[in-house]
Design a protein around this motif. Sequence first.
Motif, PDB file in Angstrom:
ATOM      1  N   SER A  21       0.843  -1.189   0.000  1.00  0.00           N
ATOM      2  CA  SER A  21       0.000   0.000   0.000  1.00  0.00           C
ATOM      3  C   SER A  21       0.880   1.242   0.000  1.00  0.00           C
ATOM      4  CB  SER A  21      -0.900   0.033   1.238  1.00  0.00           C
ATOM      5  OG  SER A  21      -1.740  -1.069   1.305  1.00  0.00           O
ATOM      6  N   CYS A  22       0.383   2.291  -0.591  1.00  0.00           N
ATOM      7  CA  CYS A  22       1.104   3.565  -0.595  1.00  0.00           C
ATOM      8  C   CYS A  22       0.070   4.681  -0.491  1.00  0.00           C
ATOM      9  CB  CYS A  22       1.927   3.709  -1.863  1.00  0.00           C
ATOM     10  SG  CYS A  22       2.717   5.329  -2.055  1.00  0.00           S
ATOM     11  N   ALA A  23       0.148   5.443   0.580  1.00  0.00           N
ATOM     12  CA  ALA A  23      -0.806   6.512   0.829  1.00  0.00           C
ATOM     13  C   ALA A  23      -0.102   7.864   0.797  1.00  0.00           C
ATOM     14  CB  ALA A  23      -1.480   6.313   2.178  1.00  0.00           C
ATOM     15  N   ALA A  24      -0.719   8.797   0.113  1.00  0.00           N
ATOM     16  CA  ALA A  24      -0.177  10.150   0.033  1.00  0.00           C
ATOM     17  C   ALA A  24      -0.834  11.039   1.074  1.00  0.00           C
ATOM     18  CB  ALA A  24      -0.408  10.733  -1.354  1.00  0.00           C
ATOM     19  N   GLY A  35       1.847   4.646  -9.501  1.00  0.00           N
ATOM     20  CA  GLY A  35       2.576   3.489  -9.987  1.00  0.00           C
ATOM     21  C   GLY A  35       3.509   2.890  -8.971  1.00  0.00           C
ATOM     22  N   TRP A  36       3.989   1.701  -9.331  1.00  0.00           N
ATOM     23  CA  TRP A  36       4.966   0.985  -8.523  1.00  0.00           C
ATOM     24  C   TRP A  36       6.189   0.675  -9.382  1.00  0.00           C
ATOM     25  CZ3 TRP A  36       4.568   0.300  -3.361  1.00  0.00           C
ATOM     26  CH2 TRP A  36       3.304   0.459  -2.787  1.00  0.00           C
ATOM     27  N   TYR A  37       7.351   0.889  -8.807  1.00  0.00           N
ATOM     28  CA  TYR A  37       8.626   0.553  -9.428  1.00  0.00           C
ATOM     29  C   TYR A  37       9.384  -0.354  -8.470  1.00  0.00           C
ATOM     30  CZ  TYR A  37       7.874   4.346 -12.782  1.00  0.00           C
ATOM     31  OH  TYR A  37       7.375   5.147 -13.779  1.00  0.00           O
ATOM     32  N   TYR A  94       9.090   0.803  -4.814  1.00  0.00           N
ATOM     33  CA  TYR A  94       8.828   2.228  -4.599  1.00  0.00           C
ATOM     34  C   TYR A  94       7.508   2.601  -5.265  1.00  0.00           C
ATOM     35  CZ  TYR A  94      13.858   2.483  -3.659  1.00  0.00           C
ATOM     36  OH  TYR A  94      15.120   2.300  -3.157  1.00  0.00           O
ATOM     37  N   CYS A  95       6.700   3.387  -4.591  1.00  0.00           N
ATOM     38  CA  CYS A  95       5.524   3.936  -5.256  1.00  0.00           C
ATOM     39  C   CYS A  95       5.867   5.327  -5.773  1.00  0.00           C
ATOM     40  CB  CYS A  95       4.314   3.978  -4.332  1.00  0.00           C
ATOM     41  SG  CYS A  95       4.419   5.136  -2.978  1.00  0.00           S
ATOM     42  N   LYS A  96       5.166   5.692  -6.808  1.00  0.00           N
ATOM     43  CA  LYS A  96       5.352   7.003  -7.426  1.00  0.00           C
ATOM     44  C   LYS A  96       3.988   7.566  -7.787  1.00  0.00           C
ATOM     45  CE  LYS A  96       7.259   9.285 -11.518  1.00  0.00           C
ATOM     46  NZ  LYS A  96       7.860   9.074 -12.866  1.00  0.00           N
ATOM     47  N   MET A  97       3.820   8.858  -7.545  1.00  0.00           N
ATOM     48  CA  MET A  97       2.591   9.524  -7.947  1.00  0.00           C
ATOM     49  C   MET A  97       2.925  10.762  -8.759  1.00  0.00           C
ATOM     50  SD  MET A  97       0.033   9.100  -4.702  1.00  0.00           S
ATOM     51  CE  MET A  97      -0.204   7.505  -3.915  1.00  0.00           C
ATOM     52  N   TRP A 106       4.031  17.558 -10.631  1.00  0.00           N
ATOM     53  CA  TRP A 106       4.917  17.181  -9.541  1.00  0.00           C
ATOM     54  C   TRP A 106       5.009  15.666  -9.502  1.00  0.00           C
ATOM     55  CZ3 TRP A 106       7.024  21.084  -6.422  1.00  0.00           C
ATOM     56  CH2 TRP A 106       6.453  22.356  -6.588  1.00  0.00           C
ATOM     57  N   ASP A 107       6.208  15.145  -9.343  1.00  0.00           N
ATOM     58  CA  ASP A 107       6.427  13.708  -9.173  1.00  0.00           C
ATOM     59  C   ASP A 107       6.876  13.441  -7.742  1.00  0.00           C
ATOM     60  OD1 ASP A 107       7.834  12.880 -12.467  1.00  0.00           O
ATOM     61  OD2 ASP A 107       5.817  13.430 -11.808  1.00  0.00           O
ATOM     62  N   TYR A 108       6.201  12.507  -7.114  1.00  0.00           N
ATOM     63  CA  TYR A 108       6.523  12.163  -5.734  1.00  0.00           C
ATOM     64  C   TYR A 108       6.868  10.679  -5.642  1.00  0.00           C
ATOM     65  CZ  TYR A 108       4.079  16.549  -4.784  1.00  0.00           C
ATOM     66  OH  TYR A 108       3.676  17.867  -4.771  1.00  0.00           O
ATOM     67  N   TRP A 109       7.837  10.370  -4.787  1.00  0.00           N
ATOM     68  CA  TRP A 109       8.272   8.983  -4.578  1.00  0.00           C
ATOM     69  C   TRP A 109       8.143   8.604  -3.113  1.00  0.00           C
ATOM     70  CZ3 TRP A 109       9.904   5.577  -8.333  1.00  0.00           C
ATOM     71  CH2 TRP A 109      10.178   6.104  -9.594  1.00  0.00           C
TER      72      TRP A 109
END
Length: 119
Positions: A21-24, A35-37, A94-97, A106-109
């Motif tokens: 899970s990845c929460a902003a 996305g996921w890398y 890593y998640c990326k938004m 804006w790109d966030y990791w």
Amino acid sequence: QVQLVESGGGLVQPGGSLRLSCAASGSIGSINVMGWYRQAPEKQRELVAHITSGGTINYADSVKGRFTISRDNAKNTVYLQMNSLKPEDSAVYYCKMEARRAGIRWDYWGQGTQVTVSS
């Protein structure tokens, strides 16, 4: 201050499953792509899967049929369900938004979460 917080990594046996899970948090704006890398030791970071705001999904060939990406827009959260895990899936994930705020992209990791597939 925008932060992406990942959870769900760990150690699993081959054939097992994990859900990431990845929460902003913070004023991230309008999120277009989630996305996921992943990056294994001595290898380049690679795309695992991503999902657009319109629901278009793309998977790496190596995970098709085993991984499922989904998103909850109300919670600014992206998930990665990983089934039938293999040792070669071991990596830091890593998640990326990709977001847009005030007309600017804006790109966030995220900070990364370790996934280890081993018996």
